[in-house]
Design a protein around this motif. Structure first.
Motif, PDB file in Angstrom:
ATOM      1  N   PRO A 138      -9.990  -3.175   0.096  1.00 40.56           N
ATOM      2  CA  PRO A 138      -9.960  -4.063   1.330  1.00 40.56           C
ATOM      3  C   PRO A 138     -11.203  -4.018   2.034  1.00 40.56           C
ATOM      4  CG  PRO A 138      -8.563  -1.860   1.741  1.00 40.56           C
ATOM      5  CD  PRO A 138      -9.187  -1.914   0.249  1.00 40.56           C
ATOM      6  N   PRO A 139     -11.566  -5.032   2.744  1.00 38.12           N
ATOM      7  CA  PRO A 139     -12.897  -5.039   3.590  1.00 38.12           C
ATOM      8  C   PRO A 139     -13.139  -3.756   4.833  1.00 38.12           C
ATOM      9  CG  PRO A 139     -11.489  -6.729   4.534  1.00 38.12           C
ATOM     10  CD  PRO A 139     -10.553  -6.155   3.282  1.00 38.12           C
ATOM     11  N   ILE A 140     -12.124  -3.259   5.134  1.00 44.89           N
ATOM     12  CA  ILE A 140     -12.185  -2.090   6.392  1.00 44.89           C
ATOM     13  C   ILE A 140     -11.611  -1.181   5.932  1.00 44.89           C
ATOM     14  CG2 ILE A 140     -11.635  -1.765   8.738  1.00 44.89           C
ATOM     15  CD1 ILE A 140     -11.901  -4.561   9.498  1.00 44.89           C
ATOM     16  N   ILE A 141     -12.133   0.099   6.039  1.00 47.40           N
ATOM     17  CA  ILE A 141     -11.472   1.334   5.890  1.00 47.40           C
ATOM     18  C   ILE A 141     -11.221   2.218   7.190  1.00 47.40           C
ATOM     19  CG2 ILE A 141     -12.213   3.512   4.937  1.00 47.40           C
ATOM     20  CD1 ILE A 141     -14.066   2.427   3.009  1.00 47.40           C
ATOM     21  N   THR A 157      -7.088  -3.901   6.562  1.00 49.21           N
ATOM     22  CA  THR A 157      -6.946  -2.968   5.817  1.00 49.21           C
ATOM     23  C   THR A 157      -6.225  -2.587   4.733  1.00 49.21           C
ATOM     24  OG1 THR A 157      -5.149  -1.887   7.107  1.00 49.21           O
ATOM     25  CG2 THR A 157      -7.188  -1.391   7.850  1.00 49.21           C
ATOM     26  N   ALA A 158      -5.763  -4.179   3.997  1.00 45.99           N
ATOM     27  CA  ALA A 158      -4.801  -3.957   2.997  1.00 45.99           C
ATOM     28  C   ALA A 158      -5.334  -5.505   2.549  1.00 45.99           C
ATOM     29  CB  ALA A 158      -3.170  -4.157   3.235  1.00 45.99           C
ATOM     30  N   ILE A 159      -5.144  -5.682   0.875  1.00 43.90           N
ATOM     31  CA  ILE A 159      -5.395  -7.043   0.258  1.00 43.90           C
ATOM     32  C   ILE A 159      -4.348  -7.643   0.341  1.00 43.90           C
ATOM     33  CG2 ILE A 159      -6.200  -7.993  -1.830  1.00 43.90           C
ATOM     34  CD1 ILE A 159      -7.843  -5.423  -2.373  1.00 43.90           C
ATOM     35  N   LEU A 160      -3.998  -8.759   0.961  1.00 45.66           N
ATOM     36  CA  LEU A 160      -2.988  -9.630   1.058  1.00 45.66           C
ATOM     37  C   LEU A 160      -2.890 -10.966   0.244  1.00 45.66           C
ATOM     38  CD1 LEU A 160      -2.311  -8.944   4.837  1.00 45.66           C
ATOM     39  CD2 LEU A 160      -1.554  -7.823   2.900  1.00 45.66           C
ATOM     40  N   SER A 161      -3.997 -11.217  -0.451  1.00 46.56           N
ATOM     41  CA  SER A 161      -3.944 -12.361  -1.136  1.00 46.56           C
ATOM     42  C   SER A 161      -3.034 -12.348  -2.514  1.00 46.56           C
ATOM     43  CB  SER A 161      -5.499 -12.726  -1.567  1.00 46.56           C
ATOM     44  OG  SER A 161      -5.939 -11.695  -2.282  1.00 46.56           O
ATOM     45  N   ARG A 162      -2.599 -11.253  -2.836  1.00 44.85           N
ATOM     46  CA  ARG A 162      -1.767 -11.156  -3.965  1.00 44.85           C
ATOM     47  C   ARG A 162      -0.234 -11.515  -3.753  1.00 44.85           C
ATOM     48  NH1 ARG A 162      -2.904  -4.655  -4.300  1.00 44.85           N
ATOM     49  NH2 ARG A 162      -4.801  -5.758  -4.548  1.00 44.85           N
ATOM     50  N   TYR A 163      -0.103 -11.784  -2.375  1.00 42.33           N
ATOM     51  CA  TYR A 163       1.190 -11.993  -2.249  1.00 42.33           C
ATOM     52  C   TYR A 163       1.621 -13.541  -2.102  1.00 42.33           C
ATOM     53  CZ  TYR A 163       1.344  -7.247  -1.350  1.00 42.33           C
ATOM     54  OH  TYR A 163       1.366  -5.791  -1.388  1.00 42.33           O
ATOM     55  N   ASN A 164       2.620 -13.966  -2.426  1.00 43.37           N
ATOM     56  CA  ASN A 164       2.851 -15.606  -2.516  1.00 43.37           C
ATOM     57  C   ASN A 164       3.368 -16.086  -1.125  1.00 43.37           C
ATOM     58  OD1 ASN A 164       3.138 -18.043  -3.570  1.00 43.37           O
ATOM     59  ND2 ASN A 164       4.841 -17.650  -4.652  1.00 43.37           N
ATOM     60  N   THR A 165       2.685 -15.759  -0.172  1.00 44.88           N
ATOM     61  CA  THR A 165       3.116 -16.362   1.135  1.00 44.88           C
ATOM     62  C   THR A 165       1.799 -16.830   1.815  1.00 44.88           C
ATOM     63  OG1 THR A 165       2.543 -14.108   2.244  1.00 44.88           O
ATOM     64  CG2 THR A 165       4.844 -14.394   1.207  1.00 44.88           C
ATOM     65  N   THR A 166       2.319 -17.540   2.984  1.00 43.70           N
ATOM     66  CA  THR A 166       1.065 -17.891   3.854  1.00 43.70           C
ATOM     67  C   THR A 166       0.472 -16.965   4.676  1.00 43.70           C
ATOM     68  OG1 THR A 166       2.516 -18.582   5.277  1.00 43.70           O
ATOM     69  CG2 THR A 166       2.177 -20.111   3.724  1.00 43.70           C
ATOM     70  N   TYR A 251       4.495  -3.602   1.513  1.00 40.69           N
ATOM     71  CA  TYR A 251       5.284  -2.322   2.182  1.00 40.69           C
ATOM     72  C   TYR A 251       4.379  -1.131   2.043  1.00 40.69           C
ATOM     73  CZ  TYR A 251       9.207  -5.270   2.510  1.00 40.69           C
ATOM     74  OH  TYR A 251      10.044  -6.385   2.558  1.00 40.69           O
ATOM     75  N   GLY A 252       3.902  -0.795   0.760  1.00 40.86           N
ATOM     76  CA  GLY A 252       2.903   0.188   0.474  1.00 40.86           C
ATOM     77  C   GLY A 252       1.986   0.500   1.493  1.00 40.86           C
ATOM     78  N   GLU A 253       0.919  -0.482   1.614  1.00 41.84           N
ATOM     79  CA  GLU A 253      -0.001  -0.861   2.560  1.00 41.84           C
ATOM     80  C   GLU A 253       0.210  -0.427   4.180  1.00 41.84           C
ATOM     81  OE1 GLU A 253       0.573  -2.831   0.411  1.00 41.84           O
ATOM     82  OE2 GLU A 253      -1.131  -3.525  -1.009  1.00 41.84           O
TER      83      GLU A 253
END
Length: 368
Positions: A138-141, A157-166, A251-253
């Motif tokens: 992710p871009p921020i730690i 703080t998490a990569i969210l592009s992988r989820y099939n949502t808006t 959820y894990g993030e």
């Protein structure tokens, strides 16, 4: 068929090597001194090695030709577990998914396809890490652990592009569906009070344990979503590890962003915990009647494995049909022989009364 042919070929090579070494020994013996048939030590060693290899190959071939004799000693429980647990042999059943997972550009960023790995995990295949690509970050730690595990979740703080949502932020998930567990204003009230007989607040549970002179220090929350139960227990100086899956949401993030520890583990996996060290194992909403009965039995007895004597098993709102609960799940849970500290059954909601859907909340104590 191919395995047997390969063994036959190896046996042929081994026997040919034995004959060649024997001829070599005879020729050197005759040329040097016909009356002194002493065998050099290195030839003895080579011949012994070849004979041992032939014996080993013969044994393997015999086992391959008669598999029933070698598999008869395998415990039936192990064979059953092999079909439902995430062991490497399950991966061979899904070659297309594995091909997609391993289709990447070497020495570059790994594909952003975490849901594909979860598809394999849920099918009983834990794929090995990719060896020649680099994981995305992710871009921020985060600079430090949050003081309050119920403070708003930090963004980016998490990569969210992988989820099939808006949704592209954690706050978006909180606004889209408050029931998912991302809205900390709602989560702060969970486990804080008992609104019905089916509820068991954290403080009530700790009071019950204290009255029984049972210390609660370490716990495991199975299917804990965004880690709210672990957060409530952290405020009371209890360390809780949460198992969770990213099924449609991060959820894990979210668990990690709250300063807690998420374990990426499905329900049919052997709990990654040592024997007899936990004071509490809690089963959340993810544990319900949709789990195959055999998997449920393994899960219950694995919880027994990691619990210490006097520890607690907490089934929180276990969802089932009333008939199945009476005939199937109650006897299954009863196999553990635990003491019933709390056992409450209630209708799921008023809309489901006619369908016989119920919740079970049970607090059980493992005997010494």
């Amino acid at each position: 068929m191919g395995f047997t042919m390969g063994l036959n070929f190896l046996l042929l090579l081994a026997m040919a090597a034995t004959n060649i070494l024997s001829l070599y020994h005879l020729s050197t013996t005759v040329q040097s001194n016909p009356s002194a048939p002493a065998i050099p030590d290195h030839l003895i060693h080579q011949l012994s090695t070849v004979r041992a290899a032939i014996n080993r190959l013969t044994t393997i071939q015999s086992s391959a030709d008669h598999p029933s004799s070698s598999s008869a000693a395998v415990p039936s429980d192990l064979l059953t577990y092999a079909h439902i647990a995430p062991i490497a042999s399950s991966c061979r059943n899904y070659p297309l998914l594995l091909h997609r997972f391993m289709n990447y550009t070497p020495f570059y960023l790994c594909p952003d396809d975490a849901p594909l790995a979860e598809d394999l995990i849920l099918r009983g295949c834990h794929p090995l890490p990719r060896r020649r690509c680099f994981s995305r970050t992710p871009p921020i730690i985060p600079s430090s652990l949050p003081v309050d595990p119920f403070s708003p979740l930090p963004e980016k703080t998490a990569i969210l592009s992988r989820y099939n949502t808006t949704c592209k932020t954690l706050s978006c998930f909180a606004a889209a569906n408050p029931k998912l567990g991302f809205d900390m204003r709602i989560e702060k009230s969970r486990f804080a009070a008992s609104n019905s007989d089916l509820d068991l607040s954290v403080q009530h549970f700790l009071d019950l344990a204290k009255s029984a002179r049972s210390a609660i220090r370490l716990a495991l929350d199975v299917g804990g979503g965004t880690g709210t139960f672990a957060a409530q227990m952290k405020l009371r100086n209890v360390a809780v590890v949460t198992t969770t899956m990213n099924l449609g949401a991060p959820y894990g993030e979210a668990v990690a962003a709250r300063g807690l520890v998420p374990l990426h583990a499905p329900l049919h996996q052997r709990l990654p915990v040592f024997d007899g060290i936990l004071d509490l194992v809690r089963f959340g909403h993810a544990v319900n009647r949709w789990i195959p009965l055999t998997s449920m039995e393994f899960l219950l007895f694995d919880a027994d494995r990691v619990l210490r004597g006097g520890g607690y098993l907490w089934l929180d709102h276990f969802f089932s049909k009333k008939l199945d609960l009476d005939r199937v799940f109650s006897p299954l849970i009863g196999k553990l022989g635990y003491k019933k500290v709390k056992w409450t059954v209630g209708n799921k909601t008023s809309d489901f009364k006619n369908n016989g859907d119920v919740y079970l909340t049970a607090l059980l104590q493992k005997p010494l």
